[in-house]
Write an enzyme that holds these catalytic residues in place. Structure first.
Site, PDB file in Angstrom:
ATOM      1  N   GLU A  91       0.784   0.605   4.898  1.00 19.46           N
ATOM      2  CA  GLU A  91      -0.561   1.147   4.755  1.00 19.46           C
ATOM      3  C   GLU A  91      -1.548   0.250   5.498  1.00 19.46           C
ATOM      4  OE1 GLU A  91      -3.685   1.641   1.149  1.00 19.46           O
ATOM      5  OE2 GLU A  91      -1.720   2.539   0.758  1.00 19.46           O
ATOM      6  N   ASP A 143      -1.205   8.912  -2.616  1.00 25.86           N
ATOM      7  CA  ASP A 143      -2.498   8.397  -2.185  1.00 25.86           C
ATOM      8  C   ASP A 143      -2.326   7.026  -1.539  1.00 25.86           C
ATOM      9  OD1 ASP A 143      -5.410   8.504  -2.033  1.00 25.86           O
ATOM     10  OD2 ASP A 143      -5.385   6.880  -3.502  1.00 25.86           O
ATOM     11  N   HIS A 190      -5.536   6.693   0.515  1.00 23.00           N
ATOM     12  CA  HIS A 190      -5.966   5.706  -0.480  1.00 23.00           C
ATOM     13  C   HIS A 190      -7.426   5.931  -0.892  1.00 23.00           C
ATOM     14  CE1 HIS A 190      -4.986   1.389  -2.033  1.00 23.00           C
ATOM     15  NE2 HIS A 190      -5.660   2.095  -2.920  1.00 23.00           N
ATOM     16  N   VAL A 191      -7.715   7.147  -1.317  1.00 23.55           N
ATOM     17  CA  VAL A 191      -9.084   7.514  -1.683  1.00 23.55           C
ATOM     18  C   VAL A 191      -9.239   7.861  -3.165  1.00 23.55           C
ATOM     19  CG1 VAL A 191      -9.641   8.339   0.633  1.00 23.55           C
ATOM     20  CG2 VAL A 191      -8.654   9.935  -1.034  1.00 23.55           C
ATOM     21  N   ALA A 233      -0.192   4.483  -7.669  1.00 26.87           N
ATOM     22  CA  ALA A 233      -0.133   3.040  -7.887  1.00 26.87           C
ATOM     23  C   ALA A 233      -0.385   2.301  -6.571  1.00 26.87           C
ATOM     24  CB  ALA A 233       1.226   2.674  -8.479  1.00 26.87           C
ATOM     25  N   ARG A 234       0.662   1.752  -5.985  1.00 25.79           N
ATOM     26  CA  ARG A 234       0.596   1.077  -4.695  1.00 25.79           C
ATOM     27  C   ARG A 234       1.813   1.503  -3.874  1.00 25.79           C
ATOM     28  NH1 ARG A 234      -3.935   0.301  -5.836  1.00 25.79           N
ATOM     29  NH2 ARG A 234      -5.150  -1.647  -5.799  1.00 25.79           N
ATOM     30  N   LEU A 242      -5.189   3.433 -16.741  1.00 25.95           N
ATOM     31  CA  LEU A 242      -5.025   4.614 -15.901  1.00 25.95           C
ATOM     32  C   LEU A 242      -4.088   5.634 -16.547  1.00 25.95           C
ATOM     33  CD1 LEU A 242      -5.271   6.357 -13.451  1.00 25.95           C
ATOM     34  CD2 LEU A 242      -3.885   4.730 -12.166  1.00 25.95           C
TER      35      LEU A 242
END
Length: 307
Positions: free
Chosen positions: A251, A246, A270-271, A222-223, A148
């Site tokens: 979440e 994102d 988260h798209v 990332a997360r 990434l």
């Protein structure tokens, strides 16, 4: 002797994987994982559905012949350390990096060019002419130098930006993570695209954010748990930093959470990787990993240790 692969029934997936020599495919409904076909017990490879959670680990544990779990996502934090020792784990690195990198570029352009403000003015019927900032000439620090990070670097450079990658260890074209504290304040935007591990949990804390330059943009591709949400909220509320997220922690973001109302924030649900063609790209990677495993080799995306 054939290798039995338990595969979610996504369009084209079975044809792609069954074309591998020595592989037998058993499909299941990805929306009804509780009702697996009888042949599932013969599976040596299990491919969970997209965005599969740890809730499916017991299913994997129940497959007596299972040797490999092959994910459709690059993120593997829900599965690392949760499988029996006999079962290997491989992710889908290389499938979604381009889509997420595209989201990062879009988020930066939206912030620098005031697209949200112009959209609001259009809805209000106002001709809100004003000069904006630009992505051109910006210095971008990318924390994470895997697929990434490299995909993002490739997309940012044509915008005449200066991109610096930071990885776990220094190498050609990549700065080492030990340099990160000194680098943070030198960049206009800091983008985090690291895997989620215990080492990266709250990597972005109050100290990390305080080292960033005034007015800089923080981007999380990332997360959610990579970021200390309270620390980020404090910086956004003060107006010192801007951000694009994102992913969040928690979440999905619950109703009434402060992030919904946070100033200076662009938020998407988260798209980043949820785009047209994601299944086809992922299954091309999956088919390659399974072919390697069927040939008696470890998949190239095999996860060892924490990542």
């Amino acid at each position: 002797m054939s290798l039995t692969v338990l595969l979610p029934d996504y369009p084209g997936a079975a044809d792609l994987v069954s074309a591998i020599e020595g592989v037998r495919v058993v499909t299941y409904d990805p929306h009804d994982q509780l009702n697996m076909p009888a042949e599932a017990v013969e599976a040596e490879v299990f491919v969970p559905p997209f965005l599969a959670s740890r809730d499916l680990v017991p299913l994997a544990e129940s497959l007596p012949r299972l040797q490999l779990v092959q994910l459709l996502s690059a993120g593997a934090e829900a599965w690392i350390g949760a499988l029996p020792e006999r079962v290997k784990l491989s992710n889908c690195r290389g499938a979604h990096g381009g889509s997420t990198a595209e989201w990062v570029v879009g988020a930066l352009l939206s912030i620098y060019r005031d697209f949200r403000e112009f959209d609001a003015a259009q809805r209000a019927g106002k001709w809100a002419y004003h000069q904006t900032d630009t992505l051109q000439g910006k210095r971008i620090l990318v924390v994470g130098a895997g697929d990434l990070g490299r995909q993002l670097e490739r997309r940012l450079i044509p915008f005449d930006t200066e991109v610096t990658l930071v990885g776990r260890s220094a190498r050609e074209g990549v700065r080492g993570e030990e340099e990160l504290p000194e680098l943070l304040g030198e960049y206009d935007a800091v983008v985090v695209v690291v895997p989620m591990t215990e080492d990266t949990r709250h990597l972005v804390d109050a100290k990390f954010l305080a080292r960033m330059a005034d007015g800089a943009i923080f981007v999380n591709g990332a997360r959610g748990p990579v970021v200390d949400t309270d620390a980020l909220l404090a910086e956004l509320t003060s107006g010192r930093l801007r951000a694009a997220l994102d992913v969040t922690d928690p979440e999905p973001l619950p109703e009434g959470h402060p992030l919904w109302r946070a100033p200076n924030l662009l938020l998407t649900p988260h798209v980043a990787g949820s785009v047209a063609g994601q299944h086809q790209r992922a299954f091309r990677i999956v088919a390659r990993q399974i072919a390697q495993f069927a040939a008696g080799k470890d998949p190239e995306n095999l996860i060892r240790g924490s990542y």
